[in-house]
Design a protein around this motif. Structure first.
Motif, PDB file in Angstrom:
ATOM      1  N   ALA A  83     -36.473 -25.737  -3.551  1.00  0.00           N
ATOM      2  CA  ALA A  83     -35.633 -24.618  -3.984  1.00  0.00           C
ATOM      3  C   ALA A  83     -35.908 -24.247  -5.433  1.00  0.00           C
ATOM      4  O   ALA A  83     -35.944 -23.061  -5.794  1.00  0.00           O
ATOM      5  N   LEU A  84     -36.113 -25.263  -6.280  1.00  0.00           N
ATOM      6  CA  LEU A  84     -36.447 -24.993  -7.675  1.00  0.00           C
ATOM      7  C   LEU A  84     -37.783 -24.258  -7.778  1.00  0.00           C
ATOM      8  O   LEU A  84     -37.936 -23.319  -8.563  1.00  0.00           O
ATOM      9  N   GLY A  85     -38.748 -24.688  -6.971  1.00  0.00           N
ATOM     10  CA  GLY A  85     -40.035 -24.011  -6.960  1.00  0.00           C
ATOM     11  C   GLY A  85     -39.926 -22.581  -6.461  1.00  0.00           C
ATOM     12  O   GLY A  85     -40.595 -21.681  -6.977  1.00  0.00           O
ATOM     13  N   ALA A  86     -39.068 -22.362  -5.465  1.00  0.00           N
ATOM     14  CA  ALA A  86     -38.883 -21.008  -4.942  1.00  0.00           C
ATOM     15  C   ALA A  86     -38.275 -20.096  -5.991  1.00  0.00           C
ATOM     16  O   ALA A  86     -38.665 -18.920  -6.114  1.00  0.00           O
ATOM     17  N   MET A  87     -37.316 -20.617  -6.764  1.00  0.00           N
ATOM     18  CA  MET A  87     -36.682 -19.791  -7.791  1.00  0.00           C
ATOM     19  C   MET A  87     -37.709 -19.321  -8.815  1.00  0.00           C
ATOM     20  O   MET A  87     -37.647 -18.204  -9.317  1.00  0.00           O
ATOM     21  N   ARG A  88     -38.698 -20.183  -9.095  1.00  0.00           N
ATOM     22  CA  ARG A  88     -39.740 -19.839 -10.072  1.00  0.00           C
ATOM     23  C   ARG A  88     -40.973 -19.239  -9.406  1.00  0.00           C
ATOM     24  O   ARG A  88     -41.981 -18.996 -10.051  1.00  0.00           O
ATOM     25  N   ARG A  89     -40.888 -19.035  -8.084  1.00  0.00           N
ATOM     26  CA  ARG A  89     -41.955 -18.419  -7.293  1.00  0.00           C
ATOM     27  C   ARG A  89     -43.251 -19.217  -7.394  1.00  0.00           C
ATOM     28  O   ARG A  89     -44.323 -18.668  -7.618  1.00  0.00           O
ATOM     29  N   ARG A  90     -43.149 -20.541  -7.191  1.00  0.00           N
ATOM     30  CA  ARG A  90     -44.296 -21.433  -7.217  1.00  0.00           C
ATOM     31  C   ARG A  90     -44.766 -21.708  -5.787  1.00  0.00           C
ATOM     32  O   ARG A  90     -43.961 -22.004  -4.904  1.00  0.00           O
ATOM     33  N   LEU A  91     -46.059 -21.662  -5.578  1.00  0.00           N
ATOM     34  CA  LEU A  91     -46.623 -21.845  -4.249  1.00  0.00           C
ATOM     35  C   LEU A  91     -46.325 -23.230  -3.682  1.00  0.00           C
ATOM     36  O   LEU A  91     -46.121 -23.398  -2.470  1.00  0.00           O
ATOM     37  N   TRP A  92     -46.266 -24.249  -4.550  1.00  0.00           N
ATOM     38  CA  TRP A  92     -46.048 -25.615  -4.073  1.00  0.00           C
ATOM     39  C   TRP A  92     -44.667 -25.811  -3.461  1.00  0.00           C
ATOM     40  O   TRP A  92     -44.403 -26.848  -2.823  1.00  0.00           O
ATOM     41  N   ALA A  93     -43.776 -24.833  -3.643  1.00  0.00           N
ATOM     42  CA  ALA A  93     -42.435 -24.949  -3.056  1.00  0.00           C
ATOM     43  C   ALA A  93     -42.505 -25.095  -1.533  1.00  0.00           C
ATOM     44  O   ALA A  93     -41.686 -25.809  -0.937  1.00  0.00           O
ATOM     45  N   TRP A  94     -43.487 -24.451  -0.906  1.00  0.00           N
ATOM     46  CA  TRP A  94     -43.579 -24.489   0.556  1.00  0.00           C
ATOM     47  C   TRP A  94     -43.972 -25.865   1.092  1.00  0.00           C
ATOM     48  O   TRP A  94     -43.260 -26.413   1.939  1.00  0.00           O
TER      49      TRP A  94
END
Length: 232
Positions: A38-49
């Motif tokens: 979720a933190l990665g998604a907020m910052r639009r980071r590919l590794w979030a997936w």
């Protein structure tokens, strides 16, 4: 070999004592991965997936307690099914965001969904919940079954909307958490319930972050690791 298998089984079923009850370690770890995603998604980071996929796989084993040897926990087929759905939709989102690399496609930029799309999302949430409730009840899901169906359908819509880059996906998560938190506390999944409770506040922050980004300079998705040879 038998000793290794016994060690792996003990590690898989490891628990953390909490008062008169206990928490499965893999439930806690799965939610930590979910938070990182979720933190990665907020910052639009590919590794979030991919990080989210790992957490989903762990939580799938948690919510199907009777299948994976933890009969003391309630079966939540909606929660389990949504982990499978998360993995499938996350692969789609991973591929879609990966296309944002320079030379391979357009960047996913936070944007608002159209009015028609919003109506369709709300309609899909209501109709999907009504349609899946009888199925989950037949499978023996924990009562109230409609709330299990609500969290399943809402999670599907939120993850798909995230892959599309719609700002509204954060608001769908708020609706999911509002129903999911009481259900999880009632079913005894305290680690996940507390994590969802935290998500409730986090999703509101994420909503405003994406809302500002949708008005700004159209930031691209970070798809790689920092280059150590480049100074800030």
């Amino acid at each position: 070999m038998n000793e290794v298998l016994h060690w792996l089984l003990d590690a898989f079923n490891a628990q953390i004592p909490v008062g008169s009850s206990s928490l499965l370690v893999r439930e806690v770890v799965g939610n930590v991965f979910g938070l990182a995603s979720a933190l990665g998604a907020m910052r639009r980071r590919l590794w979030a997936w991919p990080v989210g996929i790992i957490g989903n796989a762990l939580l799938l084993t948690v919510f199907l307690g009777s299948v994976f040897g933890t009969d003391h926990t309630a079966n939540l087929f909606g929660q389990a099914g949504r982990q499978v759905m998360f993995i499938a939709v996350s692969i789609y989102g991973w591929v879609r965001w990966k296309q944002a690399r320079d030379g391979e496609g357009h960047a996913i930029v936070p944007r608002w969904a159209s009015g028609r799309t919003r109506v369709l999302l709300v309609g899909a949430l209501l109709v999907g919940t009504a349609g899946l409730t009888p199925l989950f009840r037949m499978l023996g899901s924990y009562e109230p079954v409609w709330s299990d169906a609500w969290t399943f359908v809402g999670s599907l819509l939120a993850t798909w909307a995230m892959a599309k880059g719609w700002v509204e996906f954060w608001l769908i998560w708020v609706a999911v958490d509002a129903v999911g938190v009481p259900l999880l506390f009632s079913a005894g999944y305290y680690a996940t319930a507390f994590m969802y409770l935290f998500y409730g506040g986090f999703t509101i922050v994420g909503f405003f972050v994406w809302m500002r980004a949708s008005r700004g300079d159209k930031p691209r998705i970070d798809t790689g690791l920092p280059d150590p040879t480049v100074r800030a």
